[in-house]
Design a protein around this motif. Sequence first.
Motif, mmCIF file in Angstrom:
data_model
loop_
_atom_site.group_PDB
_atom_site.id
_atom_site.type_symbol
_atom_site.label_atom_id
_atom_site.label_comp_id
_atom_site.label_asym_id
_atom_site.label_seq_id
_atom_site.Cartn_x
_atom_site.Cartn_y
_atom_site.Cartn_z
ATOM 1 N N ALA A 79 11.896 11.212 -3.035
ATOM 2 C CA ALA A 79 11.086 10.440 -2.094
ATOM 3 C C ALA A 79 9.666 10.200 -2.584
ATOM 4 N N TRP A 80 9.027 11.215 -3.146
ATOM 5 C CA TRP A 80 7.609 11.022 -3.483
ATOM 6 C C TRP A 80 7.405 10.059 -4.645
ATOM 7 N N PRO A 81 8.236 10.044 -5.706
ATOM 8 C CA PRO A 81 8.011 9.019 -6.733
ATOM 9 C C PRO A 81 8.269 7.600 -6.216
ATOM 10 N N VAL A 82 9.222 7.441 -5.303
ATOM 11 C CA VAL A 82 9.463 6.126 -4.715
ATOM 12 C C VAL A 82 8.242 5.696 -3.911
ATOM 13 N N ALA A 83 7.669 6.609 -3.141
ATOM 14 C CA ALA A 83 6.492 6.286 -2.331
ATOM 15 C C ALA A 83 5.297 5.928 -3.209
ATOM 16 N N VAL A 84 5.099 6.654 -4.297
ATOM 17 C CA VAL A 84 3.958 6.385 -5.182
ATOM 18 C C VAL A 84 4.135 5.047 -5.899
ATOM 19 N N LEU A 85 5.319 4.808 -6.441
ATOM 20 C CA LEU A 85 5.563 3.542 -7.133
ATOM 21 C C LEU A 85 5.501 2.367 -6.158
ATOM 22 N N ALA A 87 3.672 2.203 -3.491
ATOM 23 C CA ALA A 87 2.257 1.985 -3.177
ATOM 24 C C ALA A 87 1.602 1.126 -4.254
ATOM 25 N N ALA A 88 1.910 1.403 -5.509
ATOM 26 C CA ALA A 88 1.356 0.596 -6.603
ATOM 27 C C ALA A 88 1.868 -0.846 -6.525
ATOM 28 N N LEU A 89 3.152 -1.007 -6.225
ATOM 29 C CA LEU A 89 3.710 -2.353 -6.082
ATOM 30 C C LEU A 89 3.097 -3.083 -4.893
ATOM 31 N N LEU A 90 2.870 -2.363 -3.802
ATOM 32 C CA LEU A 90 2.243 -2.976 -2.626
ATOM 33 C C LEU A 90 0.848 -3.490 -2.940
ATOM 34 N N VAL A 91 0.057 -2.688 -3.620
ATOM 35 C CA VAL A 91 -1.302 -3.115 -3.962
ATOM 36 C C VAL A 91 -1.253 -4.346 -4.863
ATOM 37 N N ALA A 92 -0.323 -4.374 -5.813
ATOM 38 C CA ALA A 92 -0.185 -5.547 -6.687
ATOM 39 C C ALA A 92 0.207 -6.789 -5.884
ATOM 40 N N ILE A 93 1.116 -6.635 -4.932
ATOM 41 C CA ILE A 93 1.526 -7.772 -4.101
ATOM 42 C C ILE A 93 0.371 -8.232 -3.220
ATOM 43 N N TRP A 94 -0.401 -7.286 -2.677
ATOM 44 C CA TRP A 94 -1.551 -7.660 -1.845
ATOM 45 C C TRP A 94 -2.606 -8.398 -2.659
ATOM 46 N N LEU A 95 -2.837 -7.963 -3.887
ATOM 47 C CA LEU A 95 -3.786 -8.673 -4.754
ATOM 48 C C LEU A 95 -3.287 -10.077 -5.078
ATOM 49 N N LEU A 96 -1.993 -10.206 -5.323
ATOM 50 C CA LEU A 96 -1.414 -11.529 -5.562
ATOM 51 C C LEU A 96 -1.562 -12.404 -4.329
ATOM 52 N N ALA A 97 -1.327 -11.839 -3.159
ATOM 53 C CA ALA A 97 -1.460 -12.599 -1.911
ATOM 54 C C ALA A 97 -2.890 -13.078 -1.708
ATOM 55 N N GLU A 98 -3.859 -12.229 -2.014
ATOM 56 C CA GLU A 98 -5.257 -12.641 -1.890
ATOM 57 C C GLU A 98 -5.606 -13.737 -2.889
ATOM 58 N N ALA A 99 -4.985 -13.699 -4.067
ATOM 59 C CA ALA A 99 -5.248 -14.715 -5.079
ATOM 60 C C ALA A 99 -4.708 -16.083 -4.658
ATOM 61 N N LEU A 114 6.184 -9.680 3.835
ATOM 62 C CA LEU A 114 7.350 -9.199 3.097
ATOM 63 C C LEU A 114 7.018 -8.181 2.014
ATOM 64 N N SER A 115 5.758 -7.819 1.872
ATOM 65 C CA SER A 115 5.357 -6.942 0.767
ATOM 66 C C SER A 115 6.100 -5.610 0.763
ATOM 67 N N SER A 116 6.212 -4.977 1.908
ATOM 68 C CA SER A 116 6.890 -3.674 1.912
ATOM 69 C C SER A 116 8.406 -3.818 1.815
ATOM 70 N N VAL A 117 8.943 -4.953 2.280
ATOM 71 C CA VAL A 117 10.381 -5.196 2.138
ATOM 72 C C VAL A 117 10.734 -5.424 0.671
ATOM 73 N N ILE A 118 9.776 -5.890 -0.102
ATOM 74 C CA ILE A 118 9.971 -6.078 -1.543
ATOM 75 C C ILE A 118 9.720 -4.769 -2.287
ATOM 76 N N ALA A 119 8.624 -4.096 -1.962
ATOM 77 C CA ALA A 119 8.159 -2.955 -2.755
ATOM 78 C C ALA A 119 9.042 -1.718 -2.634
ATOM 79 N N TYR A 120 9.433 -1.333 -1.434
ATOM 80 C CA TYR A 120 10.182 -0.079 -1.278
ATOM 81 C C TYR A 120 11.585 -0.127 -1.892
ATOM 82 N N PRO A 121 12.368 -1.184 -1.666
ATOM 83 C CA PRO A 121 13.666 -1.228 -2.361
ATOM 84 C C PRO A 121 13.522 -1.326 -3.882
ATOM 85 N N ALA A 122 12.525 -2.078 -4.353
ATOM 86 C CA ALA A 122 12.312 -2.178 -5.807
ATOM 87 C C ALA A 122 11.960 -0.821 -6.390
ATOM 88 N N ALA A 123 11.106 -0.092 -5.698
ATOM 89 C CA ALA A 123 10.739 1.250 -6.177
ATOM 90 C C ALA A 123 11.933 2.190 -6.138
#
Length: 137
Positions: A79-85, A87-99, A114-123
Motif C-alpha cells: 500500500a505505501w509504495p502505491v500511495a507514494v508513487l 502522489a507523485a503522479l498526482l502532482v505531475a497531473i496537477w502541474l499538467l492541468a495548470e499548464a 480524473l487525476s486520482s482515477v488515473i494515478a492510483y490504478p497506474a501506481a
Amino acid sequence: MIESPRGRPGRQIVAAGAVGIILPVGLVAWAQVMAELFPDSCGHYTGCLYLFVQAWQVGRWVAIVLAWPLLYLLRVRPAWPVAVLAAALLVAIWLLAEAVALVSPQMFFTLILLSSVIAYPAAARLVGPGRTWLSSA
C-alpha cells in the motif's frame, strides 16, 4: 485454496481505482457540507465556488495522506509504495492541468477531476504484483 493478493493484479488495480473515485467524491462532499453549514460564505454572483476552490487547495493534500490507509483497507499490497508513487503522479497531473488551464479550461477541469482515477490504478500497476523492485518481497 486461498490465492494471495500478489497473484491478482486485476483486483489490485480495481481497488486502487476505487480509491481514486472515493477520494475526490469525499472532497466534493466535504465542500458541499461546508456550503450547507456556512451559506453566508456563498456569493451572489459566484455562488459557492469559493468553498470548492478552498476545499481543493487544502483537501487534495489531505486526500493524499488518507490514500495509504484507504489503499491498505482495500487490500492493495504493497500500500505505501502505491500511495507514494500515486502522489507523485498526482502532482505531475496537477502541474499538467495548470499548464493547459489557459488554453483549455475544460481540459483543466477534466484532468483535475480524473487525476486520482488515473494515478492510483497506474501506481498499483507499476508497483503491484510481480514488481519486486519497489516492494520488500
